[in-house]
Design an enzyme around this catalytic site. Structure first.
Site, mmCIF file in Angstrom:
data_model
loop_
_atom_site.group_PDB
_atom_site.id
_atom_site.type_symbol
_atom_site.label_atom_id
_atom_site.label_comp_id
_atom_site.label_asym_id
_atom_site.label_seq_id
_atom_site.Cartn_x
_atom_site.Cartn_y
_atom_site.Cartn_z
ATOM 1 N N ASP A 23 0.805 -1.180 0.049
ATOM 2 C CA ASP A 23 0.051 -0.083 0.069
ATOM 3 C C ASP A 23 0.905 1.343 0.090
ATOM 4 O O ASP A 23 1.865 1.192 0.881
ATOM 5 C CB ASP A 23 -1.015 0.168 1.221
ATOM 6 C CG ASP A 23 -2.005 1.012 1.175
ATOM 7 O OD1 ASP A 23 -3.164 0.680 0.705
ATOM 8 O OD2 ASP A 23 -1.477 2.239 1.580
ATOM 9 N N ILE A 24 0.662 2.141 -0.856
ATOM 10 C CA ILE A 24 1.344 3.544 -0.754
ATOM 11 C C ILE A 24 1.134 4.224 0.311
ATOM 12 O O ILE A 24 -0.176 4.474 0.463
ATOM 13 C CB ILE A 24 1.232 4.216 -2.103
ATOM 14 C CG1 ILE A 24 1.406 3.395 -3.538
ATOM 15 C CG2 ILE A 24 1.908 5.669 -2.366
ATOM 16 C CD1 ILE A 24 1.053 3.981 -4.721
ATOM 17 N N ASN A 34 -3.252 12.987 -3.212
ATOM 18 C CA ASN A 34 -4.152 13.138 -4.113
ATOM 19 C C ASN A 34 -4.542 14.641 -3.827
ATOM 20 O O ASN A 34 -4.960 15.756 -4.574
ATOM 21 C CB ASN A 34 -5.254 12.432 -4.014
ATOM 22 C CG ASN A 34 -5.118 11.275 -5.253
ATOM 23 O OD1 ASN A 34 -4.533 11.409 -6.049
ATOM 24 N ND2 ASN A 34 -5.672 10.090 -4.848
ATOM 25 N N ASP A 43 -2.336 9.504 -10.127
ATOM 26 C CA ASP A 43 -2.359 8.653 -11.202
ATOM 27 C C ASP A 43 -1.002 8.502 -11.660
ATOM 28 O O ASP A 43 -0.529 7.281 -11.954
ATOM 29 C CB ASP A 43 -3.216 9.029 -12.252
ATOM 30 C CG ASP A 43 -4.682 8.842 -12.345
ATOM 31 O OD1 ASP A 43 -4.964 8.481 -11.047
ATOM 32 O OD2 ASP A 43 -5.426 9.344 -13.012
ATOM 33 N N GLU A 56 -4.869 2.485 -3.896
ATOM 34 C CA GLU A 56 -3.304 2.520 -4.157
ATOM 35 C C GLU A 56 -2.691 1.119 -3.139
ATOM 36 O O GLU A 56 -1.536 0.984 -2.925
ATOM 37 C CB GLU A 56 -2.820 3.661 -3.055
ATOM 38 C CG GLU A 56 -3.048 3.643 -1.768
ATOM 39 C CD GLU A 56 -4.638 3.897 -1.085
ATOM 40 O OE1 GLU A 56 -4.788 4.265 0.162
ATOM 41 O OE2 GLU A 56 -5.399 4.184 -2.087
#
Length: 307
Positions: A179-180, A187, A196, A222
């Site tokens: 997971d980022i 965002n 993106d 993500e």
């Protein structure tokens, strides 16, 4: 276009081959059904065949039947034209029922042969277009539109396949859930277009670390999954650490924007025979532990075994 011509009569074979070459076809001529069968089994076999009915070994009708029975692949169709001196309705019907696409009665007019071979060429071209379209649709149905890796459903299907294989071959299998970190903040700060770009670049860096036969999928938002066949827990941890290091090695740039990115990862090894759900859940729990204990790190789940 390549055309296979099978005729045991040397004069007839030479005459028909000359016609086909005059019309621009690359002709592969043989004198028996057995030779024709050997040619059709080749990797780059001609897809259009003109076959004499009466030949040594396999005759034209037997060859048509054998092609349809033993080479039924949907992705590779053979268009078969029978040449015959037989004129009875029953015999012609028998030839078509055996798998011939078309037939011509000897002696035939060269212009008719030209047209019928052209029809076969057109049908084969349409078939190739259909196969290409189906493959494109299949690819789209299994891929994440943004990153190009497997989508969630396709990744889970691949995991089920790899888990079945690991059981059969008694080999290890591991899964990474990644997971980022703080992706919502990326965002909110830079906008979704930059987000993106971060997703696509993260995938590119992941793919730069894993093996060609490892499976990378976007699990949602993500979050990503990596399936590592023939990798035990220790190997999977090392892979996860290399991915983590590659992702955070340098910022992701988008125009004038530069974004530092890190990710957290959870590792689960299959052990003897867990289920897909149990394996995903274990890797997910290890991922949440990595998140809770500071992010930008790899945590492992206990090795899963059959209940």
């Amino acid at each position: 276009m390549r055309v296979l011509l099978a005729d045991d009569d040397a004069v007839s074979r030479k005459m028909v081959a000359a016609m086909l070459r005059k019309w621009g076809y690359d002709v592969f001529a043989v004198s028996s059904g057995d030779e024709a069968w050997a040619v059709l089994q080749g990797r780059d076999a001609p897809r259009l065949a003109v076959l004499d009915w009466v030949m040594p070994g396999l005759d034209g009708v037997e060859l048509c039947r054998k092609v349809r029975r033993e080479m039924p692949g949907k992705d590779r169709y053979f268009y078969l034209i029978l040449l015959t001196a037989k004129t009875s309705r029953e015999e012609i019907v028998a030839g078509l029922e055996a798998g011939a696409d078309d037939y011509m009665v000897k002696p035939f007019d060269p212009s008719e042969l030209h047209v019928r071979v052209g029809i076969g060429k057109r049908i084969l071209s349409l078939h190739e277009e259909l196969v290409a379209t189906q493959e494109a649709l299949r690819f789209q149905a299994t891929r994440d539109a943004l990153t190009g890796v497997y989508n969630r459903g396709a990744a889970l299907k691949r995991l089920e396949e790899e888990l079945d294989r690991a059981r059969r071959e008694c080999k290890p299998l591991s899964v990474l859930m990644m997971d980022i970190d703080h992706f919502k903040k990326i965002n909110d700060t830079y906008g979704h277009l930059v987000g993106d770009t971060v997703l696509k670049e993260t995938v590119r860096r992941i793919q730069g670390v894993v093996r060609s036969y490892d499976v990378v999928g976007r699990f949602g938002g993500e979050e990503f999954v990596v399936i590592l066949p023939n990798a035990d827990g220790d190997i999977a941890v090392r892979v996860a650490e290399r991915i983590r290091a590659a992702v955070s090695a340098y910022p992701v740039t988008d125009g004038a924007v530069s974004v530092s990115v890190t990710l957290s990862a959870g590792v689960a090894a299959a052990g003897t025979a867990p289920t897909v759900d149990a394996l995903i859940q274990a890797a997910d729990e290890a991922l949440y532990q990595a998140k809770r204990t500071g992010r930008n790190r790899v945590c492992t789940a206990p090795t899963l075994c059959a209940a």
